[in-house]
Design a protein around this motif. Structure first.
Motif, PDB file in Angstrom:
ATOM      1  N   ASP A 243      -0.798  -8.841  10.541  1.00 61.16           N
ATOM      2  CA  ASP A 243      -0.585  -7.496  10.680  1.00 61.16           C
ATOM      3  C   ASP A 243      -1.888  -6.827  10.459  1.00 61.16           C
ATOM      4  OD1 ASP A 243       2.146  -7.843  10.412  1.00 61.16           O
ATOM      5  OD2 ASP A 243       2.313  -7.299   8.222  1.00 61.16           O
ATOM      6  N   ILE A 244      -2.895  -7.497   9.920  1.00 61.41           N
ATOM      7  CA  ILE A 244      -4.320  -6.708   9.994  1.00 61.41           C
ATOM      8  C   ILE A 244      -4.977  -6.797  11.160  1.00 61.41           C
ATOM      9  CG2 ILE A 244      -4.621  -7.229   7.463  1.00 61.41           C
ATOM     10  CD1 ILE A 244      -6.541  -9.389   8.140  1.00 61.41           C
ATOM     11  N   PHE A 245      -4.383  -7.687  12.230  1.00 63.01           N
ATOM     12  CA  PHE A 245      -5.047  -7.598  13.694  1.00 63.01           C
ATOM     13  C   PHE A 245      -4.310  -6.689  14.426  1.00 63.01           C
ATOM     14  CE2 PHE A 245      -7.079 -11.372  11.931  1.00 63.01           C
ATOM     15  CZ  PHE A 245      -8.221 -11.347  12.338  1.00 63.01           C
ATOM     16  N   ALA A 253       0.585   2.757   5.328  1.00 60.78           N
ATOM     17  CA  ALA A 253       0.167   2.530   3.813  1.00 60.78           C
ATOM     18  C   ALA A 253       1.023   1.420   3.284  1.00 60.78           C
ATOM     19  CB  ALA A 253       0.545   3.831   3.227  1.00 60.78           C
ATOM     20  N   GLU A 254       1.840   0.755   4.056  1.00 63.19           N
ATOM     21  CA  GLU A 254       2.617  -0.487   3.480  1.00 63.19           C
ATOM     22  C   GLU A 254       2.219  -1.806   3.956  1.00 63.19           C
ATOM     23  OE1 GLU A 254       4.667   0.169   1.174  1.00 63.19           O
ATOM     24  OE2 GLU A 254       4.669   2.272   1.183  1.00 63.19           O
ATOM     25  N   CYS A 255       1.507  -1.817   5.303  1.00 56.60           N
ATOM     26  CA  CYS A 255       1.067  -3.124   5.659  1.00 56.60           C
ATOM     27  C   CYS A 255      -0.043  -2.754   6.384  1.00 56.60           C
ATOM     28  CB  CYS A 255       2.216  -3.724   6.288  1.00 56.60           C
ATOM     29  SG  CYS A 255       2.749  -2.907   7.729  1.00 56.60           S
ATOM     30  N   GLY A 256      -0.735  -4.113   6.702  1.00 55.66           N
ATOM     31  CA  GLY A 256      -1.900  -3.879   7.778  1.00 55.66           C
ATOM     32  C   GLY A 256      -3.181  -3.693   7.107  1.00 55.66           C
ATOM     33  N   ILE A 257      -4.181  -3.503   7.881  1.00 59.14           N
ATOM     34  CA  ILE A 257      -5.399  -3.433   7.391  1.00 59.14           C
ATOM     35  C   ILE A 257      -5.767  -1.990   6.666  1.00 59.14           C
ATOM     36  CG2 ILE A 257      -6.574  -2.371   9.372  1.00 59.14           C
ATOM     37  CD1 ILE A 257      -8.201  -4.792   6.813  1.00 59.14           C
TER      38      ILE A 257
END
Length: 372
Positions: A243-245, A253-257
């Motif tokens: 998810d951070i890519f 606000a819930e997932c990712g970088i």
């Protein structure tokens, strides 16, 4: 010395059980894996869910996965190379608008290979390991009499035409046979097997330490399959942090970088509000520095030996990378006086080049444990 020997014995006892106690292993690895006897290599494979806790299953699983990887290489590198060597279809040509055109896939692959290669060449450039020849090369890809000559030519001539290449005494580039070359092929396979995500810049920094650890295993029977094992461990790790890519999640606000940077800022505010307010006053946004810290798991902020030590703790983290946020906070708190007393350009230079601080990693990790 006695304490270190006791730690080695603890690892030996834990890994020699018929069924490994994960809680005990996590605790041991969190405080650092020894290099001796390939303990780090083995522990990472377990912590990244490649090897099960039941040791009796290891042989069968490793054989199955390594065979599967060989199949991927054959299907996505060897066979296309043989077909390309035989020439494209008569009715196919570079301007063919048909989406099934071999040429369309060829050009798309070249673009991806170019990006992967550029990134791989920036991987630990001062470390000889990635420039030296791999101990167990893939014969189908690198041998001079191989029928897969096209793959080498694509990488060297089509993709790397702007780069200077080392040439051996036979007039052939030896880049493909290096550890750097095999990092490139591993990422190429991953990108083809995950078309929904593909290759994203920075993935090379995630693969590099894993491949280095496995290819440096003192046991030849494990080192021989470093490429296959690192591919699956990398794939498992990416499944957890993918998810951070994903760029579309950067502001989520819930997932990712975006979510990770928000958690990082909140943690810093909770632990050192004065420092947090000073950073706000400087308008030093986490996007300027923490984005890279969190996305690449600190792989660019420390020398490789320190990165390996950090990853021992991260992979052992039961809450999966919450400790990463603690380390990032500890890094800022370790240079607290500089942030409070210096101006924006000086502080920006410091957080974007943390190695310049020369802060001892053990002090950072100790502070991170306190924060946790």
């Amino acid at each position: 010395m006695a304490a270190y020997k006791a730690r080695l014995k603890a690892f030996e006892d834990t890994l020699n059980n018929e069924k490994i106690d994960l809680k005990t292993l996590r605790k041991l690895c969190f405080n650092g894996c020894p290099y001796e006897h390939g303990y780090r290599s083995t522990c990472w494979k377990i912590l990244l869910n490649y090897l099960p806790l039941d040791v009796s299953q290891w042989k069968e699983i490793l054989q199955k996965q390594r065979k599967l990887y060989a199949h991927f290489v054959d299907e996505m590198i060897v066979e296309p190379g043989m077909k390309a060597s035989a020439g494209h279809q008569v009715d196919d040509h570079p301007l063919n608008p048909n989406p099934d055109s071999n040429w369309g896939a060829f050009f798309k692959d070249n673009d991806m290979l170019l990006q992967i290669d550029k990134d791989c060449r920036r991987l630990c450039p001062d470390l000889f390991f990635f420039q030296k020849a791999t101990d167990f090369p893939c014969k189908e890809i690198i041998h001079a009499d191989s029928r897969v000559e096209t793959l080498r030519k694509r990488v060297e001539h089509c993709v790397l035409q702007s780069e200077s290449l080392q040439v051996d005494r036979f007039g052939k580039s030896n880049m493909i046979a290096t550890n750097l070359g095999y990092s490139l092929f591993t990422l190429y396979l991953y990108a083809n097997l995950t078309p929904g995500q593909g290759y994203v810049q920075g993935m090379n920094e995630i693969l590099g330490p894993i491949y280095y650890t496995f290819a440096s295993d003192p046991r030849n029977e494990w080192k021989e399959f470093a490429e296959a094992d690192s591919f699956f461990c990398f794939t498992n790790l990416m499944a957890e942090i993918r998810d951070i890519f994903i760029k579309t999640l950067d502001l989520d606000a819930e997932c990712g970088i975006g979510s990770m940077m928000a958690k990082f800022s909140k943690k810093l505010k909770d632990k050192d509000e004065f420092l947090y307010n000073r950073i706000q006053e400087l308008d030093l946004k986490p996007q300027y520095y923490a984005f890279r810290w969190l996305t690449l798991l600190l792989s660019q902020e420390f020398p490789l030996p320190d990165v390996l030590r950090i990853w021992d703790s991260l992979f052992a983290d039961e809450n999966r990378f919450n400790f990463l946020i603690c380390i990032c906070c500890a890094m800022l708190m370790s240079v607290r006086n500089d942030i409070i007393n210096e101006d924006f350009p000086t502080v920006m230079k410091l957080v974007q080049n943390f190695q310049l601080s020369k802060i001892d990693l053990q002090l950072v990790l100790a502070k991170a444990v306190d924060i946790r």
